[in-house]
Design a protein around this motif. Structure first.
Motif: not given
Length: 293
Positions: A24-31, A33-41, A61-67
């Motif tokens: 999980i990582k993030s940068v500044n943004r007024k609102q 916002d989540l971008k999530l990346s996960i495998p189809q399983e 602005s948050v980016f999260a990935s599950v592998n």
């Protein structure tokens, strides 16, 4: 107080040969916002994962990935070779070769590339309770690290803000002392004009009185100074809250407005440089407040 910039990592290995890795990582943004990346399983868990992250973060602005990482043993179990289909491919190739005089030379690698010859069977994670627990444990670990990083930077920014606030308070104290002397300065200038003209013509008496009233009003910066002191107290209180970002932005706008008005009212060679320095320090705070949740 939390920063909107952070990074977190979590990894948990389950008994069935699957390792869950969350970043999980993030940068500044007024609102938010989540971008999530996960495998189809893990598609069936997407809404739960989003909900947990959303409850932990209000802005940025948050980016999260599950592998998923599989061990060699688990990969062997997930690969199925369709022998019947492969036999059918080979027999068809041999028949075509004999009927058309074509040399048949299919390798194993080429056979495996043919449609439906090999199937990847996705593991049933939802049916394994321990596996589901490990998935969310890795997410919790990543979020914990992520929030610790934001707390650490938030404390640093709080210290920075309080230092800047002390500078602003000292500047305002200097401005207040000089502003207190302004009526005397303007009064002296007015008397000097009267002495030069000896007397005020009758037709200009009303204009003269209006000018006295105008100068008195222009010199009085008491309201602006009082409001600025109040804003400073409120600003310091807000730095003790967990998510004061929006309130701090609004309050800083009010501080900027008051110092602009004060700069107009108390325009003189002694005060103007202090006003410029004040505005510069406010701008430094404004740049950093954009990183506060």
């Amino acid at each position: 107080m939390k920063s909107m910039t952070g990074y977190g990592f979590g990894e948990v290995s389950s008994n069935n040969g699957i390792t869950f890795r969350v970043e999980i990582k993030s940068v500044n943004r007024k609102q938010f916002d989540l971008k999530l990346s996960i495998p189809q399983e893990l598609n069936e868990f997407e809404s739960q994962i989003r909900k947990i992250i959303y409850e932990s973060i209000s802005r940025g602005s948050v980016f999260a990935s599950v592998n998923l990482i599989f061990t060699s043993d688990s990969l062997k179990k997930s690969i199925k070779i369709n022998h019947e289909i492969l036999k059918a491919y080979i027999e068809s190739a041999q028949k075509f070769s004999s009927e058309n005089g074509v040399i048949q030379n299919l390798s194993i690698a080429e056979l495996y590339k043919l449609p439906k010859s090999v199937e990847i069977i996705n593991p049933e994670i939802s049916s394994d309770e321990k596996c589901v627990v490990d998935l969310f444990k890795s997410l919790d670990t990543a979020l914990e690290q992520f929030n610790k990083a934001r707390d650490f930077e938030g404390e640093y920014l709080k210290k920075h803000f309080l230092e800047k606030l002390s500078i602003l308070s000292n500047l305002l104290e200097q401005i207040e002392k000089l502003a207190f002397e302004l009526p005397k300065i303007y009064h002296a200038k007015l008397l000097d004009r009267i002495r030069k003209n000896q007397e005020i013509p009758i037709q200009n008496e009303e204009l003269f009185i209006k000018e006295i009233v105008m100068i008195s009003d222009r010199c009085d910066a008491t309201e602006e100074i009082t409001r600025l002191k109040s804003h400073f107290i409120q600003f310091e209180k807000l730095t003790c809250q967990e998510t004061p970002g929006r309130n701090l932005e609004f309050l800083l706008q009010e501080i900027q407005r008051e110092i602009n008005t004060l700069g107009v009212k108390a325009a003189c060679s002694e005060i103007s440089p202090l006003i410029v320095t004040f505005k510069t320090e406010v701008e430094k705070i404004r740049e950093q407040i954009q990183n506060i949740e």
